[in-house]
Scaffold this motif. Structure first.
Motif, PDB file in Angstrom:
ATOM      1  N   GLY A 172      -7.654  34.055  82.157  1.00  0.00           N
ATOM      2  CA  GLY A 172      -6.937  34.895  83.254  1.00  0.00           C
ATOM      3  C   GLY A 172      -5.515  34.347  83.366  1.00  0.00           C
ATOM      4  N   GLY A 173      -4.979  33.059  83.259  1.00  0.00           N
ATOM      5  CA  GLY A 173      -4.008  32.520  83.175  1.00  0.00           C
ATOM      6  C   GLY A 173      -2.924  33.044  82.158  1.00  0.00           C
ATOM      7  N   THR A 174      -1.691  32.581  82.059  1.00  0.00           N
ATOM      8  CA  THR A 174      -0.690  33.031  81.095  1.00  0.00           C
ATOM      9  C   THR A 174      -1.059  32.332  79.727  1.00  0.00           C
ATOM     10  OG1 THR A 174       0.958  31.696  81.751  1.00  0.00           O
ATOM     11  CG2 THR A 174       0.693  34.020  82.593  1.00  0.00           C
ATOM     12  N   ALA A 175      -0.861  32.859  78.695  1.00  0.00           N
ATOM     13  CA  ALA A 175      -0.781  32.425  77.339  1.00  0.00           C
ATOM     14  C   ALA A 175       0.075  33.017  76.350  1.00  0.00           C
ATOM     15  CB  ALA A 175      -2.279  32.306  76.642  1.00  0.00           C
ATOM     16  N   ASN A 176       0.928  32.398  75.388  1.00  0.00           N
ATOM     17  CA  ASN A 176       1.524  33.023  74.720  1.00  0.00           C
ATOM     18  C   ASN A 176       1.849  31.910  73.649  1.00  0.00           C
ATOM     19  OD1 ASN A 176       4.698  31.626  74.965  1.00  0.00           O
ATOM     20  ND2 ASN A 176       4.035  31.901  77.004  1.00  0.00           N
ATOM     21  N   VAL A 212       7.031  36.460  69.537  1.00  0.00           N
ATOM     22  CA  VAL A 212       6.280  36.102  70.685  1.00  0.00           C
ATOM     23  C   VAL A 212       5.073  36.835  70.683  1.00  0.00           C
ATOM     24  CG1 VAL A 212       6.307  35.615  73.140  1.00  0.00           C
ATOM     25  CG2 VAL A 212       8.225  34.995  71.930  1.00  0.00           C
ATOM     26  N   PHE A 213       3.846  36.097  70.871  1.00  0.00           N
ATOM     27  CA  PHE A 213       2.615  36.848  71.091  1.00  0.00           C
ATOM     28  C   PHE A 213       2.182  36.336  72.395  1.00  0.00           C
ATOM     29  CE2 PHE A 213       2.940  36.230  66.825  1.00  0.00           C
ATOM     30  CZ  PHE A 213       2.700  37.434  66.203  1.00  0.00           C
ATOM     31  N   SER A 214       2.047  37.251  73.439  1.00  0.00           N
ATOM     32  CA  SER A 214       1.920  36.720  74.899  1.00  0.00           C
ATOM     33  C   SER A 214       0.918  37.849  75.550  1.00  0.00           C
ATOM     34  CB  SER A 214       3.152  36.992  75.644  1.00  0.00           C
ATOM     35  OG  SER A 214       2.974  36.618  76.616  1.00  0.00           O
ATOM     36  N   GLY A 215       0.122  37.138  76.562  1.00  0.00           N
ATOM     37  CA  GLY A 215      -0.746  37.872  77.167  1.00  0.00           C
ATOM     38  C   GLY A 215      -1.605  36.888  78.420  1.00  0.00           C
ATOM     39  N   PHE A 216      -2.865  37.242  78.662  1.00  0.00           N
ATOM     40  CA  PHE A 216      -3.670  36.633  79.573  1.00  0.00           C
ATOM     41  C   PHE A 216      -4.467  35.550  78.659  1.00  0.00           C
ATOM     42  CE2 PHE A 216      -3.625  40.357  82.358  1.00  0.00           C
ATOM     43  CZ  PHE A 216      -2.909  39.890  83.285  1.00  0.00           C
TER      44      PHE A 216
END
Length: 180
Positions: free
Chosen positions: A46-50, A7-11
């Motif tokens: 700025g929202g979430t993304a993964n 899983v790759f996750s961030g803003f």
């Protein structure tokens, strides 16, 4: 190769989806079975993304990664909060310590932690948007799943468009700094 669930996750805006796409593309070019499944909010930045990436030498039944994550690449604190509990014991978290201030080992002492000061390194290079490539360097260095030549080939293809061509040297510079 055993099946690897990542899983790759961030803003949004941190290049999370591109990071996962590059890893998936390299794995596919190497003859593996691959899934890449993005998830992001309606916000542009700025929202979430993964994204979930599964790499295997056998057929993959489902692209969904809900638990037993092998590798977590976390670019921000909410990613740690959401996905660290789903990382399997003995799994690897690659953490952007420029933003993540949690003591991950205090939360989970049964996982391997690779801290990378990705956003600050990207800032030193002159573009915060290449923090994802600094993280990719850490991924490469720690996992050995592919080579620098593999990355160069995929980046050449990914950014071959006339508008994007100038991003290739910047991204390669970020990867080289991340490897150092």
């Amino acid at each position: 190769m055993a099946t690897q669930k990542m899983v790759f996750s961030g803003f949004g805006g941190q290049g999370i989806l591109v990071l996962g796409e590059v890893v998936a593309t390299i794995a596919m070019k190497k003859g593996n079975h691959v899934t890449w499944m993005p998830s992001y909010g309606a916000e542009m930045r700025g929202g979430t993304a993964n994204c979930a990436v599964i790499v295997s030498d056998s057929l993959i039944g489902s692209p969904i990664v809900q638990s037993n994550i092998d590798i977590l690449c976390a670019m921000n604190e909410p990613s740690v909060t959401k996905f660290l509990p789903k990382l399997r014991a003995g799994g690897l978290i690659i953490a952007n310590t420029s933003i993540i201030k949690s003591d991950i080992k205090a939360i989970r002492n049964d996982v391997d932690v690779l801290p990378i000061d990705a956003s600050n390194i990207a800032g030193e290079i002159g573009n915060l948007r290449v923090a994802n490539m600094v993280m990719l360097a850490g991924f490469l260095k720690k996992t050995g799943m592919f080579t620098m030549d593999d990355i160069k080939e995929v980046l050449q293809e990914r950014f071959a468009g006339a508008r994007s061509k100038d991003l290739i040297p910047l991204n390669l510079k970020a990867i080289e700094r991340g490897m150092a």
